[in-house]
Design a protein around this motif. Structure first.
Motif, mmCIF file in Angstrom:
data_model
loop_
_atom_site.group_PDB
_atom_site.id
_atom_site.type_symbol
_atom_site.label_atom_id
_atom_site.label_comp_id
_atom_site.label_asym_id
_atom_site.label_seq_id
_atom_site.Cartn_x
_atom_site.Cartn_y
_atom_site.Cartn_z
ATOM 1 N N GLY A 1 26.109 95.082 -53.583
ATOM 2 C CA GLY A 1 25.174 94.276 -54.350
ATOM 3 C C GLY A 1 24.426 93.275 -53.484
ATOM 4 O O GLY A 1 23.220 93.051 -53.663
ATOM 5 N N GLU A 2 25.143 92.679 -52.525
ATOM 6 C CA GLU A 2 24.504 91.726 -51.616
ATOM 7 C C GLU A 2 23.466 92.410 -50.736
ATOM 8 O O GLU A 2 22.371 91.875 -50.510
ATOM 9 C CB GLU A 2 25.572 91.049 -50.749
ATOM 10 N N LEU A 3 23.807 93.610 -50.265
ATOM 11 C CA LEU A 3 22.863 94.359 -49.431
ATOM 12 C C LEU A 3 21.622 94.756 -50.232
ATOM 13 O O LEU A 3 20.506 94.730 -49.720
ATOM 14 C CB LEU A 3 23.540 95.612 -48.861
ATOM 15 N N ALA A 4 21.831 95.120 -51.501
ATOM 16 C CA ALA A 4 20.706 95.551 -52.335
ATOM 17 C C ALA A 4 19.737 94.400 -52.611
ATOM 18 O O ALA A 4 18.528 94.611 -52.778
ATOM 19 C CB ALA A 4 21.228 96.132 -53.647
ATOM 20 N N ARG A 5 20.278 93.185 -52.647
ATOM 21 C CA ARG A 5 19.418 92.030 -52.913
ATOM 22 C C ARG A 5 18.652 91.554 -51.677
ATOM 23 O O ARG A 5 17.706 90.790 -51.786
ATOM 24 C CB ARG A 5 20.269 90.869 -53.460
ATOM 25 N N TYR A 6 19.079 92.040 -50.490
ATOM 26 C CA TYR A 6 18.471 91.584 -49.246
ATOM 27 C C TYR A 6 17.313 92.512 -48.874
ATOM 28 O O TYR A 6 17.492 93.721 -48.704
ATOM 29 C CB TYR A 6 19.518 91.581 -48.132
ATOM 30 N N ASN A 7 16.139 91.973 -48.796
ATOM 31 C CA ASN A 7 14.936 92.771 -48.525
ATOM 32 C C ASN A 7 14.814 93.048 -47.027
ATOM 33 O O ASN A 7 14.388 92.211 -46.244
ATOM 34 C CB ASN A 7 13.692 92.033 -49.037
ATOM 35 N N ASP A 8 15.239 94.262 -46.640
ATOM 36 C CA ASP A 8 15.213 94.639 -45.228
ATOM 37 C C ASP A 8 14.890 96.134 -45.155
ATOM 38 O O ASP A 8 15.635 96.965 -45.662
ATOM 39 C CB ASP A 8 16.563 94.346 -44.586
ATOM 40 N N ASN A 9 13.813 96.467 -44.522
ATOM 41 C CA ASN A 9 13.374 97.864 -44.430
ATOM 42 C C ASN A 9 13.824 98.547 -43.151
ATOM 43 O O ASN A 9 13.393 99.663 -42.857
ATOM 44 C CB ASN A 9 11.842 97.939 -44.530
ATOM 45 N N SER A 10 14.697 97.907 -42.398
ATOM 46 C CA SER A 10 15.121 98.481 -41.118
ATOM 47 C C SER A 10 16.064 99.663 -41.325
ATOM 48 O O SER A 10 16.723 99.787 -42.368
ATOM 49 C CB SER A 10 15.825 97.418 -40.274
ATOM 50 N N GLU A 11 16.141 100.512 -40.306
ATOM 51 C CA GLU A 11 17.037 101.670 -40.363
ATOM 52 C C GLU A 11 18.492 101.227 -40.370
ATOM 53 O O GLU A 11 19.337 101.839 -41.026
ATOM 54 C CB GLU A 11 16.768 102.585 -39.162
ATOM 55 N N ILE A 12 18.799 100.152 -39.638
ATOM 56 C CA ILE A 12 20.174 99.650 -39.581
ATOM 57 C C ILE A 12 20.644 99.245 -40.984
ATOM 58 O O ILE A 12 21.757 99.561 -41.401
ATOM 59 C CB ILE A 12 20.268 98.451 -38.611
ATOM 60 N N HIS A 13 19.766 98.548 -41.705
ATOM 61 C CA HIS A 13 20.106 98.117 -43.062
ATOM 62 C C HIS A 13 20.282 99.317 -43.984
ATOM 63 O O HIS A 13 21.200 99.352 -44.816
ATOM 64 C CB HIS A 13 19.014 97.191 -43.597
ATOM 65 N N ALA A 14 19.440 100.330 -43.835
ATOM 66 C CA ALA A 14 19.536 101.525 -44.675
ATOM 67 C C ALA A 14 20.849 102.261 -44.438
ATOM 68 O O ALA A 14 21.507 102.724 -45.381
ATOM 69 C CB ALA A 14 18.351 102.439 -44.405
ATOM 70 N N VAL A 15 21.256 102.365 -43.165
ATOM 71 C CA VAL A 15 22.517 103.034 -42.828
ATOM 72 C C VAL A 15 23.703 102.251 -43.394
ATOM 73 O O VAL A 15 24.650 102.830 -43.936
ATOM 74 C CB VAL A 15 22.654 103.188 -41.297
ATOM 75 N N GLU A 16 23.650 100.925 -43.284
ATOM 76 C CA GLU A 16 24.737 100.089 -43.809
ATOM 77 C C GLU A 16 24.834 100.245 -45.326
ATOM 78 O O GLU A 16 25.933 100.287 -45.883
ATOM 79 C CB GLU A 16 24.509 98.633 -43.437
ATOM 80 N N MET A 17 23.683 100.345 -45.987
ATOM 81 C CA MET A 17 23.674 100.556 -47.437
ATOM 82 C C MET A 17 24.334 101.888 -47.793
ATOM 83 O O MET A 17 25.173 101.967 -48.704
ATOM 84 C CB MET A 17 22.233 100.550 -47.958
ATOM 85 N N GLU A 18 23.971 102.940 -47.064
ATOM 86 C CA GLU A 18 24.530 104.266 -47.328
ATOM 87 C C GLU A 18 26.036 104.287 -47.089
ATOM 88 O O GLU A 18 26.793 104.857 -47.881
ATOM 89 C CB GLU A 18 23.835 105.307 -46.445
#
Length: 333
Positions: free
Chosen positions: A116-133
């Motif tokens: 939920g915290e990651l989803a609220r953080y606006n970050d379009n980077s690949e690192i953020h996308a991988v962490e979300m997955e």
């Protein structure tokens, strides 16, 4: 009930056992099938671990293993001087599933919070996308493990109830299942906290509340089951509230709730209130505005509850110890 002699026999669950317990088997099979789901081809059990291909256990094997483990303990001890210890051993076995499921649930909640915290953080980077997955996979994997453990716990607790005539009641926390048809047993602390936080139906079930309380020495199961069956016929969506004793009237009522798939809440007195704890608990029960109540003779605590319920205008069934049918010689209630 048929038992297996080795784990090699698990795949060939005997036909006689299926015929004898067809209804229960259908419920348990559906529960296992619904719990042992492959949410993904990959699994991840910690934030540091890499995703890996790992399957869930076979649901039929898991179901048979529970039947074997629990049933064999009762069969080996039955009719021997150690028979009384079988109940304690199996209770511990069921409780181990319950506590392990709670640990998995805690890890799942932590992963969900991070997601939920990651989803609220606006970050379009690949690192953020991988962490979300990765976090989503972790959450999904832990959810599947928790649901599987709950299915096995509920099955084991049902065998325990059939063998002992008593409900399995965990010492800590609620016994809630998201995928099972088995009735939930909810701790009063979880129920009140869920109401205050307006959480989901798992811990704060809605429905007409029916209160049951009585002494710890009570043998007439049929009397209580008849009254509860009559109430349920009139109030199908009822939720059972007991005063949380593990013997006597409360245990009989909890066993009825498990058999009838009725959600129950155990209102154990809060020791922080000292000697006034049972009476404070009674006050809180009346505040729930129950639609009906059963109070059986016990102590001054039951008398106090009956008085409070009458004053609140709650329809009340009062039963005295002398009202019971004669106790069978083999009764252990």
């Amino acid at each position: 009930m048929t038992r297996f002699t080795s784990f090699a026999d698990l795949a060939g669950i005997l036909a006689n056992d299926r015929i004898a317990r067809a209804a229960d088997n259908e419920v348990h099979a559906a529960t296992y099938d619904g719990a042992f789901i492959e949410h993904s081809e990959l699994a991840k059990l910690s934030i540091m671990a890499e995703p890996e291909a790992s399957e869930m256990p076979d649901p039929d094997m898991a179901r048979a293993a529970v039947e074997l483990a629990v049933g064999t303990i009762f069969d080996v001890f039955r009719g021997t001087r150690m028979e009384e210890f079988a109940q304690q051993i199996v209770w511990g076995f069921v409780n181990s599933f319950h506590m392990t499921a709670r640990i998995a649930e805690g890890r799942e909640d932590d992963a969900a919070k991070k997601l939920g915290e990651l989803a609220r953080y606006n970050d379009n980077s690949e690192i953020h996308a991988v962490e979300m997955e990765d976090t989503q996979l972790l959450c999904r994997t832990l959810q599947g493990c928790r649901e599987a453990l709950e299915a096995m716990r509920d099955h084991a607790s049902q065998v325990y109830r059939v063998e002992t005539g008593k409900p399995f009641t965990a010492t800590r926390g609620s016994q809630v299942s998201r995928t099972s048809a088995t009735a939930s047993q909810i701790a009063a602390r979880d129920f009140l906290a869920a109401r205050n936080r307006q959480r989901n139906e798992d811990h704060a079930p809605t429905g007409p509340m029916v209160v049951v309380s009585g002494g710890q020495v009570w043998h007439d199961h049929e009397m209580l089951w008849d009254i509860l069956d009559d109430i349920k016929a009139r109030i199908p969506e009822m939720v059972l509230a007991t005063t949380g004793m593990r013997k006597g009237v409360d245990a009989i009522a909890t066993g009825w709730a498990q058999a009838r798939k009725v959600k129950s809440i155990a209102f154990v007195p809060n020791s922080a209130h000292g000697n006034a704890a049972p009476f404070k608990r009674n006050e809180n029960l009346v505040r729930l505005r129950p639609v009906e109540a059963i109070v059986c003779e016990g102590s001054g605590i039951q008398s106090n509850l009956a008085q409070r319920l009458r004053a609140a205008g709650v329809p009340l069934h009062v039963r005295r110890i002398a009202d019971q049918r004669p106790a069978p010689r083999s009764s252990r209630a």
